[in-house]
Enzyme design. Sequence first.
Site, mmCIF file in Angstrom:
data_model
loop_
_atom_site.group_PDB
_atom_site.id
_atom_site.type_symbol
_atom_site.label_atom_id
_atom_site.label_comp_id
_atom_site.label_asym_id
_atom_site.label_seq_id
_atom_site.Cartn_x
_atom_site.Cartn_y
_atom_site.Cartn_z
ATOM 1 N N TRP A 127 15.256 -6.492 29.060
ATOM 2 C CA TRP A 127 15.006 -7.935 29.013
ATOM 3 C C TRP A 127 15.207 -8.497 30.412
ATOM 4 O O TRP A 127 16.264 -8.290 31.012
ATOM 5 C CB TRP A 127 15.989 -8.558 28.026
ATOM 6 C CG TRP A 127 15.861 -10.027 27.830
ATOM 7 C CD1 TRP A 127 14.719 -10.748 27.616
ATOM 8 C CD2 TRP A 127 16.941 -10.983 27.806
ATOM 9 N NE1 TRP A 127 15.007 -12.077 27.458
ATOM 10 C CE2 TRP A 127 16.360 -12.251 27.576
ATOM 11 C CE3 TRP A 127 18.314 -10.875 27.950
ATOM 12 C CZ2 TRP A 127 17.133 -13.409 27.490
ATOM 13 C CZ3 TRP A 127 19.085 -12.020 27.865
ATOM 14 C CH2 TRP A 127 18.499 -13.271 27.639
ATOM 15 N N ASP A 208 23.789 -4.775 23.597
ATOM 16 C CA ASP A 208 23.110 -6.044 23.318
ATOM 17 C C ASP A 208 22.372 -5.867 21.991
ATOM 18 O O ASP A 208 21.383 -5.137 21.919
ATOM 19 C CB ASP A 208 22.132 -6.375 24.448
ATOM 20 C CG ASP A 208 21.465 -7.737 24.270
ATOM 21 O OD1 ASP A 208 21.690 -8.384 23.234
ATOM 22 O OD2 ASP A 208 20.697 -8.146 25.165
ATOM 23 N N ALA A 210 20.496 -8.064 19.547
ATOM 24 C CA ALA A 210 19.929 -9.399 19.365
ATOM 25 C C ALA A 210 18.991 -9.491 18.168
ATOM 26 O O ALA A 210 18.565 -10.599 17.807
ATOM 27 C CB ALA A 210 19.170 -9.817 20.633
ATOM 28 N N LYS A 243 17.755 -14.926 16.138
ATOM 29 C CA LYS A 243 16.590 -14.355 15.469
ATOM 30 C C LYS A 243 16.849 -14.135 13.992
ATOM 31 O O LYS A 243 16.075 -14.621 13.147
ATOM 32 C CB LYS A 243 16.186 -13.026 16.130
ATOM 33 C CG LYS A 243 15.586 -13.193 17.518
ATOM 34 C CD LYS A 243 16.667 -13.301 18.584
ATOM 35 C CE LYS A 243 16.079 -13.408 19.976
ATOM 36 N NZ LYS A 243 17.132 -13.622 20.990
#
Length: 394
Positions: A127, A208, A210, A243
Amino acid sequence: MLSTLKPQPADKILELMALYRDDPRDTKIDLGVGIYKNADGETPVMRAIKAAEKQLWEVETTKKYTALSGDPAFGAAMKTLVLADSVDHARVGAIATPGGTGAIRQAFELAKLVNPDVTIWTSNPTWPNHVSIIKFMGLTNKSYAYFDEVNCTVDFDAMMESLKEVKSGDVVLLHGCCHNPTGANLTLEQFDLVADLILEKGAMALVDIAYQGFGDGLEEDAAATRLLAAKLPEMLIASSCSKNFGIYRERTGCLMAISEKAEQTAVTQGTLNFLNRQNYSFPPDHGARLVTMILDDAALKADWMAELEEVRLGMLGLRTQLADELRRLTNSDRFDFIANHRGMFSRIGATPEEVLKLREDYGIYMVGDSRLNIAGLNAETVPILAAAVAKICK
């Protein structure tokens, strides 16, 4: 003094969004922005969130501060959601953060506090904001090989070869599931080998996560994070609720820090609280409170899980449809990887020139590295995209 400021580099995704807005074509397709959309192109408020908000409106009596760490009940709920029983929760410190990005930033701050000379290793690609924040903080960033651009799969051998250069005290940033931007994920067996390497090097993993629930399911998507947590003495986890709860604008994230022993947790937690105080004092509460209410209420949680599963299966269906259509149009298995990728994104291996041509000739907007958002499609636009890709991407 402000007159000395220079223009900052434009964010490529935000720049793409502006181009899309200005495009007058009714047939344009937005596959660039990184948010979930349903078949109607909307990002709806989830049913359980709506229900929790109604309940909260009835019972909330104050808007005073919670705690520097956020409401402890939120941290407890997130530990259960992400870690389950993979690690003793007494070893885990947690703070609420402004979104997953806030959790990432605070993780970097903690790593810098522990080791001012820390090198943070990120996958190539990752990212973009990972690298941007690292550089802005003046930290050292090195990348490890990850994605095979030809086959659009993980190049695990090259990854492990790269990670041999990791030093004691370094941080290795891993995507817990639904790799952004590629959609290509490590297997559990591969995560296990990465854990062995991190242990051997005396480094620390930063996961991470997400998109938990967007790939293979809530439990399945947390499996790698739990494996690492069970195996490594220390670890950092940045989790986002944007999300899977659909609360993008509420900015709801959580940073968890696992200490080697429970006796160390009080110091770790105090340090996390200190970092929150230095950066924004008290974290946002509204989104975190809604998440806590849902995870702590059996009926709300069941409805949330059901809707999240609908979202996940919808994206998998679009992946299969797109891969099948491209197989039919190209008479090859070149794009079969799309069905095997997970999460919202896939990098399809198009060149920047081909991505530009897709935008100019067909009004199809995707990021320049050919990352497309599967959730930006629907059953009607999949054939349009497939036809354009088959024609342009040779």
